[in-house]
Design a protein around this motif. Structure first.
Motif, PDB file in Angstrom:
ATOM      1  N   THR A 153       0.851  -1.227   0.037  1.00  0.00           N
ATOM      2  CA  THR A 153       0.189   0.062  -0.010  1.00  0.00           C
ATOM      3  C   THR A 153       0.796   1.304  -0.055  1.00  0.00           C
ATOM      4  OG1 THR A 153      -0.056  -0.082   2.397  1.00  0.00           O
ATOM      5  CG2 THR A 153      -1.879  -1.021   1.190  1.00  0.00           C
ATOM      6  N   SER A 155       1.071   5.727   0.012  1.00  0.00           N
ATOM      7  CA  SER A 155       0.435   7.113   0.165  1.00  0.00           C
ATOM      8  C   SER A 155       1.419   8.176  -0.181  1.00  0.00           C
ATOM      9  CB  SER A 155      -0.046   7.340   1.582  1.00  0.00           C
ATOM     10  OG  SER A 155       0.935   7.332   2.634  1.00  0.00           O
ATOM     11  N   GLN A 156       1.095   9.445  -0.543  1.00  0.00           N
ATOM     12  CA  GLN A 156       1.946  10.345  -0.855  1.00  0.00           C
ATOM     13  C   GLN A 156       1.244  11.889  -0.689  1.00  0.00           C
ATOM     14  OE1 GLN A 156       1.517   9.180  -5.195  1.00  0.00           O
ATOM     15  NE2 GLN A 156       2.324  11.514  -5.415  1.00  0.00           N
TER      16      GLN A 156
END
Length: 706
Positions: A153, A155-156
């Motif tokens: 997984t 995120s950014q």
């Protein structure tokens, strides 16, 4: 076997007598040992495919029929069916309608007591209990299904400005900025707060230890799990081309969808005009199509595609073959050729040199030096990383550090940076200790109170430097080999061929000792793996003699060894199955000597990275204490540090080594003798790798001129 021979002759009417004898001998000697169709295919499939135009699927079907002939018991009764009794049968009742003289009547059947008949209800209960017990035993032994692998997984952080531009479709930047990036694989954090910035037109080499997430990062970029400008086209060379009837050259040309669509429209308009269409606009549209085709230089596309295929080892004849006729390795080359031809805005390559021989690697290095768009490549080939990248991205400690220059410049800069960080840390520690000593000495001295307070405040304001995180050194240890007196290994006047018009090599005279460090090089398909199998006795030479010391024990690492590991068990369990009867500590010690220790040894094989699987394969190979190592492409999945450790381990090994590899650095460190396969022979060349590289470069020059 007569039936098998007749069947083979019916399927391959042009097969010669010697080859027929060779195939029959193999089938005859192993008739009772074949477990399934795949083993029959491995034994004779390649030979049969080499003498016909049949597809791999056709050959496998023939191998299945051969297995049925060799082992009819695996296929049921003569009519191919097995009769499964679903109820008890009383044999005495079957004879009641016959005379006393009937052959079906038997002594034991006459005197059998009817009270001994099995009760159907009791039998049903007993069978249910037995099935329940067997199911429990099965569940205790192994998982009921393959383990479900965790997925990564990400995120950014994206700026509002970029989000607005993207929403309006006004984002035209060719640079890629992925900031404050987090990637986790299950509970394990791979990247945290990392930045990845790719400037248009730069060539980036992504390096780092095995298992840190390099391949995962490439997959997440390609799948758009990480947000990048939508107008940037991305191509990730990871899956091989699907085999069908499309010709290899056409498969590459089809990547240019603009050209393909224009050619398709040209045919449609031409056909409509030929059929007498009165639509005046068609002529105008046809002129526009011709102009667009001329603008994109559509007529030059076949030549460009052919040059790329040729550089990757495809002969003119191979370029006109259907993709289904190629093996997996060649289809991977086709996938690479398609990517190079289509020129996406961002090209992602994961270990592109794994599938290539040295000649193709040199060609690819030269080709990529003029790559016009952005390139991000994961590679552990030191020479490739010194030649191709303009920048190096170092993945470590859950972050990515960027360096200008090739790998050699990166290594020097990183080493100097770490040295300076360590000096700065040590200087601060000395300063802290000296200041703390002053504070402790005069803490209760009223005359020095102001000085002590000043020193305490100064310590509080000092930035806290952390010690340099040193990556653990990779160490591989091969077991000590049992010494043997020469002669050790000799092949004399050896020839091998599948058919007389398809000779792999002939009149080969070579020898090896326990001090040998031999590298076998040559183009793909020149017979390197075949020669290895003859050396180990897996294949018998068509002509000539192979003689080995009776105490010689081979350890064979095949290039497909990693893919053939059992994936649903952990490393300790794998060694237990292969070499039962030893203690857990011994298995763990063996794995530890190849860097598979701690919790890593208890993870399922499927969850390990390619490099970690390779180390497990090395541990499995060496558990049998071989005194001669035969290594076929052992570096394919290893990181740079492990390749260097492998080189040191080979040099310390007290037995003999024969190696097939394309890793230039490893060959320079290890090999003292070079055997070159090609043009139907195997020759021993003087001058080592430098001489072989000069030979290859001359061949490439001649190829480019022609």
């Amino acid at each position: 076997m007569a039936n098998c021979g007749e069947f083979i002759r019916s399927q391959f009417p042009l097969i010669d007598d010697e080859l027929m004898k060779y195939v029959k001998d193999i089938l005859d000697s192993s008739a009772g040992e074949f477990e399934d169709t795949e083993e029959v295919y491995e034994a004779v499939g390649e030979v049969l495919q080499g003498i016909s135009e049949k597809s791999e699927d056709d050959i496998r079907e023939i191998c299945e029929k051969l297995l049925h002939m060799l082992q009819p018991e695996k296929c049921g009764t003569a009519n191919g069916l097995r009769k499964v009794l679903d109820a008890p049968i009383h044999l005495a009742s079957m004879t009641t309608n016959h005379n006393e003289t009937d052959d079906l009547k038997s002594i034991w059947l006459q005197t059998r007591d009817d009270n001994l008949k099995v009760d159907a209800k009791k039998l049903e209960k007993a069978e249910a209990k037995l099935q329940q017990k067997q199911q429990k035993q099965k569940e205790a032994k192994m998982p009921t299904a393959a383990p479900v692998l965790q997925t990564a997984t990400a995120s950014q952080v994206t700026s509002k400005k970029d989000s607005k531009l993207e929403a309006k479709g006004n984002n035209r930047t060719q640079d890629i900025r992925i900031e404050n990036l987090d990637i986790a694989y299950g509970d394990r954090v791979l990247l945290q707060g990392a930045d990845l910035i790719l400037a248009c037109g730069r060539r980036y080499g992504l390096v780092g230890r095995n298992g840190l997430g390099k391949t995962t990062l490439l997959r997440m970029i390609y799948s758009k799990q990480l947000k990048i400008p939508s107008h940037i086209s991305i191509l990730h060379v990871e899956q091989e081309v699907v085999g069908d009837d499309t010709l290899a050259l056409q498969s590459v040309l089809e990547c240019d969808t603009v050209r393909e669509n224009l050619l398709k429209r040209e045919k449609e308009i031409t056909a409509a005009i030929s059929n007498g269409s009165a639509d005046v606009s068609l002529s105008t549209e046809l002129s526009e199509v011709y102009a667009q085709l001329e603008n994109i230089e559509a007529d030059k596309a076949p030549a460009k595609a052919s040059i790329i295929l040729s550089g990757l080892g495809f002969t003119p004849e191979m370029q006109q073959r259907a993709t289904r006729t190629f093996s997996g390795g060649w289809r991977m080359r086709l996938a690479l050729a398609r990517a190079l031809f289509s020129k996406p805005d961002l090209l992602l390559l994961d270990e592109p040199t794994n599938m290539l021989d040295i000649k193709a690697i040199i060609w690819l290095e030269n080709y990529l030096q003029n790559w016009p768009t952005t390139l991000l490549v994961v590679s552990h080939d030191r020479n490739f990383l010194d030649t191709v990248p303009t920048d190096i991205l170092h993945l470590h400690s859950q972050r990515i550090d960027a360096y200008k220059g090739n790998y050699e410049q990166f290594y020097k800069t990183k080493t100097e940076r770490l040295r300076n960080q360590q000096r700065e840390y040590e200087a601060q520690q000395q300063h802290r200790a000296h200041t703390q000593e002053f504070i402790d000495r005069f803490r209760y001295n009223a005359n020095r109170a102001s000085s002590v307070q000043s020193k305490i405040k100064m310590l509080d304001r000092l930035p806290e430097l952390k010690p340099v995180e040193k990556e653990l050194e990779v160490v591989l240890r091969f077991p000590d080999a049992e010494p043997l007196s020469p002669p050790i290994l000799q092949i004399n006047e050896v020839s091998f061929y599948y058919t007389k018009d398809k000779i792999i090599f002939s009149n080969v005279n070579l020898g090896a000792t326990l001090e040998s460090r031999i590298c076998i090089v040559g183009d793909n398909g020149a017979g390197k793996t075949t020669l290895l199998k003859i050396i180990m006795g897996i294949l018998s030479p068509t002509v000539g003699m192979r003689s080995v010391h009776r105490g010689l024990k081979f350890g064979y690492f095949s290039q497909h060894h990693v893919d053939q590991l059992e994936m649903n068990v952990n490393s300790v369990e794998l060694l237990q199955k292969t070499y039962p009867g030893k203690s857990i500590e011994e298995y763990r010690r063996q794995l530890g000597s190849f860097g598979v220790s701690g919790d890593l040894a208890l993870q399922t094989i499927a969850s390990l990275s390619g490099g970690q699987k390779s180390r497990v394969a090395f541990a499995q190979m060496c558990m049998g204490n071989p005194n001669f190592l035969v290594l076929d492409e052992p570096t394919n999945h290893l990181d740079i540090e492990t390749i260097e450790a492998l080189g040191k381990a080979i040099n310390k090994f007290t037995g003999g080594v024969i190696l097939v590899s394309h890793d230039e650095r490893l060959l320079r460190v290890v090999c003292k003798e070079f055997w070159v396969c090609g043009n139907g022979s195997v020759t021993n060349i003087e001058g080592g790798f430098d001489e072989y590289r000069r030979i290859v470069e001359r061949e490439l020059e001649a190829q480019n001129k022609s």
